[in-house]
Design a protein around this motif. Sequence first.
Motif, mmCIF file in Angstrom:
data_model
loop_
_atom_site.group_PDB
_atom_site.id
_atom_site.type_symbol
_atom_site.label_atom_id
_atom_site.label_comp_id
_atom_site.label_asym_id
_atom_site.label_seq_id
_atom_site.Cartn_x
_atom_site.Cartn_y
_atom_site.Cartn_z
ATOM 1 N N ILE A 1 -16.054 25.260 28.862
ATOM 2 C CA ILE A 1 -16.873 24.108 28.500
ATOM 3 C C ILE A 1 -18.256 24.208 29.116
ATOM 4 C CG2 ILE A 1 -16.059 22.622 30.401
ATOM 5 C CD1 ILE A 1 -16.909 21.449 26.854
ATOM 6 N N GLN A 2 -18.335 24.733 30.333
ATOM 7 C CA GLN A 2 -19.640 24.818 30.988
ATOM 8 C C GLN A 2 -20.480 25.961 30.418
ATOM 9 O OE1 GLN A 2 -19.256 23.439 35.401
ATOM 10 N NE2 GLN A 2 -17.326 24.379 34.799
ATOM 11 N N ARG A 3 -19.844 27.058 30.089
ATOM 12 C CA ARG A 3 -20.580 28.128 29.409
ATOM 13 C C ARG A 3 -21.106 27.631 28.064
ATOM 14 N NH1 ARG A 3 -16.884 33.406 29.369
ATOM 15 N NH2 ARG A 3 -18.770 34.294 28.445
ATOM 16 N N SER A 4 -20.337 26.773 27.407
ATOM 17 C CA SER A 4 -20.778 26.250 26.103
ATOM 18 C C SER A 4 -22.023 25.386 26.243
ATOM 19 C CB SER A 4 -19.652 25.461 25.432
ATOM 20 O OG SER A 4 -19.494 24.173 26.005
ATOM 21 N N HIS A 5 -22.186 24.713 27.382
ATOM 22 C CA HIS A 5 -23.408 23.925 27.588
ATOM 23 C C HIS A 5 -24.623 24.842 27.661
ATOM 24 C CE1 HIS A 5 -20.755 20.647 28.062
ATOM 25 N NE2 HIS A 5 -20.532 20.735 29.354
ATOM 26 N N GLY A 6 -24.442 26.021 28.264
ATOM 27 C CA GLY A 6 -25.529 26.989 28.266
ATOM 28 C C GLY A 6 -25.871 27.445 26.860
ATOM 29 N N VAL A 7 -24.851 27.736 26.056
ATOM 30 C CA VAL A 7 -25.067 28.177 24.676
ATOM 31 C C VAL A 7 -25.752 27.089 23.865
ATOM 32 C CG1 VAL A 7 -23.936 28.906 22.552
ATOM 33 C CG2 VAL A 7 -23.065 29.728 24.750
ATOM 34 N N ALA A 8 -25.236 25.884 23.910
ATOM 35 C CA ALA A 8 -25.732 24.797 23.055
ATOM 36 C C ALA A 8 -27.168 24.400 23.394
ATOM 37 C CB ALA A 8 -24.819 23.584 23.172
ATOM 38 N N ASN A 9 -27.586 24.675 24.639
ATOM 39 C CA ASN A 9 -28.908 24.233 25.066
ATOM 40 C C ASN A 9 -29.854 25.373 25.414
ATOM 41 O OD1 ASN A 9 -28.567 21.177 25.203
ATOM 42 N ND2 ASN A 9 -26.793 21.892 26.360
ATOM 43 N N GLY A 10 -29.383 26.610 25.308
ATOM 44 C CA GLY A 10 -30.234 27.752 25.600
ATOM 45 C C GLY A 10 -30.708 27.796 27.041
ATOM 46 N N LEU A 11 -29.802 27.447 27.985
ATOM 47 C CA LEU A 11 -30.169 27.365 29.395
ATOM 48 C C LEU A 11 -29.161 28.110 30.267
ATOM 49 C CD1 LEU A 11 -31.036 23.561 29.714
ATOM 50 C CD2 LEU A 11 -32.643 25.470 29.571
ATOM 51 N N PRO A 12 -29.614 28.707 31.378
ATOM 52 C CA PRO A 12 -28.671 29.226 32.365
ATOM 53 C C PRO A 12 -27.888 28.077 33.004
ATOM 54 C CG PRO A 12 -30.883 30.087 32.733
ATOM 55 C CD PRO A 12 -31.007 28.962 31.754
ATOM 56 N N VAL A 13 -26.669 28.385 33.459
ATOM 57 C CA VAL A 13 -25.793 27.394 34.079
ATOM 58 C C VAL A 13 -25.288 27.934 35.403
ATOM 59 C CG1 VAL A 13 -23.646 26.083 33.836
ATOM 60 C CG2 VAL A 13 -25.082 26.478 31.830
ATOM 61 N N LEU A 14 -25.350 27.096 36.451
ATOM 62 C CA LEU A 14 -24.836 27.446 37.771
ATOM 63 C C LEU A 14 -23.718 26.471 38.121
ATOM 64 C CD1 LEU A 14 -27.808 28.576 37.692
ATOM 65 C CD2 LEU A 14 -27.900 28.129 40.152
ATOM 66 N N VAL A 15 -22.577 27.007 38.564
ATOM 67 C CA VAL A 15 -21.418 26.177 38.899
ATOM 68 C C VAL A 15 -20.870 26.617 40.252
ATOM 69 C CG1 VAL A 15 -19.143 25.406 38.163
ATOM 70 C CG2 VAL A 15 -20.849 26.039 36.444
ATOM 71 N N ALA A 16 -20.752 25.691 41.204
ATOM 72 C CA ALA A 16 -20.193 25.998 42.524
ATOM 73 C C ALA A 16 -18.981 25.114 42.777
ATOM 74 C CB ALA A 16 -21.245 25.778 43.613
ATOM 75 N N ASN A 17 -17.828 25.740 43.002
ATOM 76 C CA ASN A 17 -16.577 25.022 43.247
ATOM 77 C C ASN A 17 -16.054 25.369 44.636
ATOM 78 O OD1 ASN A 17 -14.337 23.397 42.680
ATOM 79 N ND2 ASN A 17 -13.188 25.075 41.751
ATOM 80 N N ARG A 18 -15.122 24.563 45.136
ATOM 81 C CA ARG A 18 -14.537 24.807 46.446
ATOM 82 C C ARG A 18 -13.251 25.622 46.306
ATOM 83 N NH1 ARG A 18 -15.313 19.736 48.389
ATOM 84 N NH2 ARG A 18 -13.937 19.728 50.193
#
Length: 298
Positions: free
Chosen positions: A205-222
């Motif tokens: 889902i988060q990679r899809s936000h990058g695709v849909a908006n043409g933006l890099p995405v950074l995700v940090a989890n514990r």
Amino acid sequence: MRSTVTVGLVQQAAWPDKAKSLAESERGVRELAARGAQLVMLQELHATHYFCQYEDPALFDLAEPLDGPSGQRLAALAAELDIVLVGSLFERRAAGLYHNTAVVYDRQRGRVGHYRKMHIPDDPGFYEKFYFTPGDVDATQGFQPIDTSLGRLGLLVCWDQWYPEAARLMALAGAELLLYPTAIGWHPPDDDDEKRRQKDAWTLIQRSHGVANGLPVLVANRVGHEPDHSEVSPGIDFWGGSFVCGPQGELLAHAGEESELLLVELDMARGEETRRIWPYLRDRRIDAYGDLTRRYRD
């Protein structure tokens, strides 16, 4: 936005001991800065354990104002290392009013902005509505990017990551990166197939936000097992899996399930190039989307 930006993510365990957790955060930030990171992001609620597994009014004592001791420590760290630093605070805004807040510190300028989590879950093991008030929607808050010396950051938090509307609104406001500090993991009794489906969906889902908006995405989890101190549930196994992806959803770095630091040099021109080839913003039928403001189309 610069032509390239070197970004770093700290994926760590955390503990009820705030000093211990913050020391681990600082260690990761310092190492990434020494390796050339210009922007470093920490995970959601990195200064404490994930206390939302149960409801206890005494835990509001963990909260601090934006410029409390934890905020001051993060601001000083960003200034010393000359970086943009994205941290996370359990914010005490007023008596009885608390937020889950991501905060941005820009080199010597100190705190340049903050984002109060908008979507608040209330599920077994994630009783966040007890602790957090959703962020306000006004000219400076809500889905508003934060300007820094490295560009405009579209900062969202954890549960926000499941909502394409949040990412799109950040993109429409000029965000140049989407960032998601996160705390998510498995219910230990779930079988391996269910665990795989959940984690795959979260990454997708988060990679899809990058695709849909043409933006890099950074995700940090514990990472790590955190017990439910009320002993009602078996706790949560936080799955890590922090990642950086490009504007076509391409994975540029992907962490495992242990403590790990990620470092990526982003080519920021790729977003412009991608949007020229895939002009989703141009072709949106904004005249036909009015029902998106309704809860459901009965």
